[in-house]
Design a protein around this motif. Structure first.
Motif, short mmCIF file in Angstrom:
data_model
loop_
_atom_site.label_atom_id
_atom_site.label_comp_id
_atom_site.label_asym_id
_atom_site.label_seq_id
_atom_site.Cartn_x
_atom_site.Cartn_y
_atom_site.Cartn_z
N LEU A 48 -43.30 38.78 14.64
CA LEU A 48 -44.08 38.44 13.47
C LEU A 48 -43.07 38.29 12.34
CD1 LEU A 48 -46.93 38.08 12.26
CD2 LEU A 48 -46.95 40.55 11.85
N VAL A 49 -43.02 37.12 11.71
CA VAL A 49 -41.96 36.82 10.75
C VAL A 49 -42.56 36.62 9.36
CG1 VAL A 49 -39.99 35.34 10.27
CG2 VAL A 49 -40.74 35.65 12.64
N PHE A 50 -42.03 37.38 8.41
CA PHE A 50 -42.44 37.27 7.01
C PHE A 50 -41.32 36.52 6.29
CE2 PHE A 50 -44.38 41.08 8.76
CZ PHE A 50 -45.72 40.84 8.48
N ILE A 51 -41.69 35.40 5.66
CA ILE A 51 -40.68 34.49 5.13
C ILE A 51 -40.84 34.30 3.63
CG2 ILE A 51 -39.70 32.16 5.33
CD1 ILE A 51 -41.20 32.23 8.21
N GLU A 52 -39.76 34.53 2.92
CA GLU A 52 -39.69 34.29 1.49
C GLU A 52 -38.96 32.97 1.27
OE1 GLU A 52 -40.02 35.12 -2.70
OE2 GLU A 52 -41.13 35.74 -0.93
N VAL A 53 -39.56 32.09 0.46
CA VAL A 53 -38.95 30.79 0.17
C VAL A 53 -38.51 30.79 -1.30
CG1 VAL A 53 -39.30 28.29 0.09
CG2 VAL A 53 -40.48 29.67 1.83
N LYS A 54 -37.26 30.46 -1.52
CA LYS A 54 -36.73 30.36 -2.88
C LYS A 54 -36.21 28.94 -3.08
CE LYS A 54 -37.50 34.37 -4.51
NZ LYS A 54 -38.53 34.47 -5.54
N THR A 55 -36.79 28.26 -4.05
CA THR A 55 -36.44 26.86 -4.33
C THR A 55 -35.91 26.78 -5.76
OG1 THR A 55 -38.26 26.17 -2.91
CG2 THR A 55 -37.29 24.49 -4.33
N ARG A 56 -34.78 26.12 -5.93
CA ARG A 56 -34.17 25.95 -7.24
C ARG A 56 -33.65 24.52 -7.38
NH1 ARG A 56 -36.31 30.16 -7.44
NH2 ARG A 56 -35.54 32.19 -8.05
N THR A 57 -33.43 24.12 -8.62
CA THR A 57 -32.85 22.80 -8.89
C THR A 57 -31.39 22.92 -9.31
OG1 THR A 57 -33.68 22.88 -11.16
CG2 THR A 57 -35.05 21.73 -9.52
N GLY A 58 -30.87 24.11 -9.33
CA GLY A 58 -29.46 24.31 -9.68
C GLY A 58 -29.05 25.75 -9.42
N THR A 59 -27.79 26.02 -9.66
CA THR A 59 -27.27 27.36 -9.39
C THR A 59 -26.85 28.08 -10.67
OG1 THR A 59 -25.07 26.43 -8.98
CG2 THR A 59 -26.50 26.77 -7.05
#
Length: 117
Positions: A48-59
């Motif tokens: 069972l996998v719990f997934i966090e998604v982090k999306t950015r347009t730069g660093t």
């Protein structure tokens, strides 16, 4: 705020497509409990996998994965435990992170980090 939410939803959609292509079975998106929220819950074989998604347009503020702080990891653990209790799940579980950097031209780089913490 709306652009931030749109960016997050877009990133989650990219992540779902990628994960499904890797053979994970998506069970749920945006699971919420009083403890917090989990972006994606999936099955990877018996896991069972719990997934966090982090999306950015730069660093400018670091890599997207760096936003998964110790506090955020603890919130995810508590939320995952609430999900497991609510659904009577006893399968082994893990926590993955999907990091997405979207370039100005609309192309993106997606990095999948299984068992990130």
């Amino acid at each position: 705020m709306a652009k931030h939410l749109e960016l997050g939803q877009y990133g989650e959609t990219l992540a779902v497509r990628y994960l499904a292509g890797k053979g994970l079975r998506i069970c749920e998106r945006n699971y919420r409990s009083g403890k917090g929220e989990i972006d994606i819950i999936a099955r990877d074989g018996e896991w069972l996998v719990f997934i966090e998604v982090k999306t950015r347009t730069g660093t400018r503020y670091g890599l997207p994965r760096e936003a998964v702080t110790a506090y955020k990891r603890e919130v995810l653990r508590r939320t995952a435990q609430a999900y497991r209790t609510e659904r009577d799940q006893t399968s082994p579980c893990r926590f993955d992170v999907v990091e997405i950097l979207i370039r100005p031209d609309g192309t993106y780089n997606l990095e999948y980090l299984p068992a990130a913490f």
